[in-house]
Design a protein around this motif. Structure first.
Motif, mmCIF file in Angstrom:
data_model
loop_
_atom_site.group_PDB
_atom_site.id
_atom_site.type_symbol
_atom_site.label_atom_id
_atom_site.label_comp_id
_atom_site.label_asym_id
_atom_site.label_seq_id
_atom_site.Cartn_x
_atom_site.Cartn_y
_atom_site.Cartn_z
ATOM 1 N N MET A 70 0.638 -1.247 -0.270
ATOM 2 C CA MET A 70 0.146 0.154 -0.185
ATOM 3 C C MET A 70 1.337 1.308 -0.223
ATOM 4 N N VAL A 71 0.797 2.455 -0.433
ATOM 5 C CA VAL A 71 1.046 3.436 -0.165
ATOM 6 C C VAL A 71 0.793 4.109 0.949
ATOM 7 N N THR A 72 2.128 4.643 1.251
ATOM 8 C CA THR A 72 2.196 5.549 2.657
ATOM 9 C C THR A 72 3.214 6.714 2.681
ATOM 10 N N GLU A 73 3.377 7.349 1.722
ATOM 11 C CA GLU A 73 4.093 8.450 1.577
ATOM 12 C C GLU A 73 3.145 9.278 0.575
ATOM 13 N N SER A 74 3.102 10.567 -0.142
ATOM 14 C CA SER A 74 1.844 11.237 -0.671
ATOM 15 C C SER A 74 3.166 12.301 -1.867
ATOM 16 N N ASN A 75 2.456 12.190 -2.620
ATOM 17 C CA ASN A 75 3.191 12.757 -3.996
ATOM 18 C C ASN A 75 4.124 13.670 -3.826
ATOM 19 N N GLN A 76 4.842 13.600 -3.848
ATOM 20 C CA GLN A 76 6.037 14.971 -3.750
ATOM 21 C C GLN A 76 6.621 16.014 -4.358
ATOM 22 N N ARG A 77 5.947 15.481 -5.752
ATOM 23 C CA ARG A 77 6.475 15.686 -7.225
ATOM 24 C C ARG A 77 6.983 16.847 -7.507
ATOM 25 N N GLU A 78 6.437 17.365 -6.840
ATOM 26 C CA GLU A 78 6.382 19.149 -6.810
ATOM 27 C C GLU A 78 7.862 19.491 -6.292
ATOM 28 N N ALA A 79 7.036 19.111 -5.142
ATOM 29 C CA ALA A 79 8.591 19.404 -3.957
ATOM 30 C C ALA A 79 10.064 18.745 -4.344
ATOM 31 N N ASN A 80 9.951 17.432 -5.115
ATOM 32 C CA ASN A 80 10.770 17.440 -5.840
ATOM 33 C C ASN A 80 11.373 18.329 -6.694
ATOM 34 N N GLN A 81 10.905 19.024 -7.983
ATOM 35 C CA GLN A 81 11.155 18.844 -8.947
ATOM 36 C C GLN A 81 11.334 20.814 -8.393
ATOM 37 N N ARG A 82 11.105 21.218 -7.169
ATOM 38 C CA ARG A 82 11.215 22.581 -7.547
ATOM 39 C C ARG A 82 12.836 23.010 -7.583
ATOM 40 N N SER A 83 13.933 22.381 -7.610
ATOM 41 C CA SER A 83 14.965 22.588 -7.677
ATOM 42 C C SER A 83 15.660 22.663 -8.907
ATOM 43 N N ALA A 84 14.598 22.019 -9.973
ATOM 44 C CA ALA A 84 15.428 21.782 -11.526
ATOM 45 C C ALA A 84 15.472 22.794 -12.291
ATOM 46 N N PRO A 85 16.545 22.914 -12.790
ATOM 47 C CA PRO A 85 16.146 23.962 -13.876
ATOM 48 C C PRO A 85 15.664 24.192 -14.833
ATOM 49 N N ALA A 86 14.651 22.963 -15.212
ATOM 50 C CA ALA A 86 13.680 22.982 -16.130
ATOM 51 C C ALA A 86 12.917 22.086 -16.074
ATOM 52 N N VAL A 87 11.159 22.386 -16.149
ATOM 53 C CA VAL A 87 10.242 21.502 -15.844
ATOM 54 C C VAL A 87 9.489 21.594 -16.477
ATOM 55 N N GLU A 88 8.319 20.568 -17.017
ATOM 56 C CA GLU A 88 7.198 21.051 -17.887
ATOM 57 C C GLU A 88 6.419 19.502 -18.441
ATOM 58 N N ASP A 89 5.139 19.812 -17.383
ATOM 59 C CA ASP A 89 4.196 19.397 -17.145
ATOM 60 C C ASP A 89 4.539 17.911 -16.009
ATOM 61 N N GLY A 90 5.595 18.295 -15.144
ATOM 62 C CA GLY A 90 5.246 16.940 -14.779
ATOM 63 C C GLY A 90 6.942 16.451 -14.438
ATOM 64 N N LEU A 91 7.530 16.574 -15.436
ATOM 65 C CA LEU A 91 8.271 15.827 -16.254
ATOM 66 C C LEU A 91 9.688 17.117 -16.595
ATOM 67 N N PHE A 92 10.880 15.717 -16.417
ATOM 68 C CA PHE A 92 12.143 17.401 -16.432
ATOM 69 C C PHE A 92 12.975 16.774 -17.461
ATOM 70 N N LEU A 93 13.145 18.816 -17.951
ATOM 71 C CA LEU A 93 13.144 18.874 -19.468
ATOM 72 C C LEU A 93 15.510 19.160 -18.675
ATOM 73 N N VAL A 94 15.461 17.876 -19.883
ATOM 74 C CA VAL A 94 17.097 17.890 -20.085
ATOM 75 C C VAL A 94 17.525 18.735 -21.297
ATOM 76 N N PRO A 95 18.820 19.081 -21.669
ATOM 77 C CA PRO A 95 19.526 19.124 -22.980
ATOM 78 C C PRO A 95 19.584 18.247 -24.036
ATOM 79 N N ARG A 96 19.340 18.852 -25.376
ATOM 80 C CA ARG A 96 19.334 16.798 -26.350
ATOM 81 C C ARG A 96 20.667 17.322 -26.312
ATOM 82 N N VAL A 97 21.176 15.641 -26.271
ATOM 83 C CA VAL A 97 22.591 15.021 -26.738
ATOM 84 C C VAL A 97 22.570 14.724 -28.002
ATOM 85 N N ILE A 98 21.621 14.752 -28.884
ATOM 86 C CA ILE A 98 21.591 13.649 -29.603
ATOM 87 C C ILE A 98 20.310 14.256 -30.710
ATOM 88 N N GLU A 99 20.955 14.888 -31.967
ATOM 89 C CA GLU A 99 20.547 15.338 -32.965
ATOM 90 C C GLU A 99 20.009 14.678 -33.994
#
Length: 99
Positions: A70-99
């Protein structure tokens, strides 16, 4: 499966290790000893042996302590992504490394 000195040199190169010839000879003996033990263990007939889920079960009866799934922890997505440089729709955005 015995390794040759060439095999040891290749493994050392892949691992980016600089080994002296004496170290290569020592490592060759150690690796061949290891593979010898593995071959001996592979030759043992284990067809009627039950797998152990813990080493203790070989000498005593062990009761598994399972917990409810059973789930014992609440959803902490927003708190965990607060320090990320770029986030969109709940996903981490990273620089493109493959063209």
């Amino acid at each position: 499966m015995a390794l040759t000195p060439h095999d040891v040199s290749r493994i050392a190169h892949l691992a980016r290790l600089a080994l002296s010839p004496a170290e290569e000879q020592l490592l060759l003996g150690q690796l061949n000893g290891f593979f010898s033990i593995v071959e001996q263990m592979g030759a043992v007939d284990t067809s009627g042996v039950e797998p152990l889920y813990t080493p203790l079960s070989a000498v005593q009866q062990v009761q598994l302590r399972l917990r409810d799934d059973m789930v014992t922890e609440s959803n902490q997505r927003e708190a965990n992504q607060r320090s990320a440089p770029a986030v969109e729709d709940g996903l981490f955005l990273v620089p493109r490394v493959i063209e």
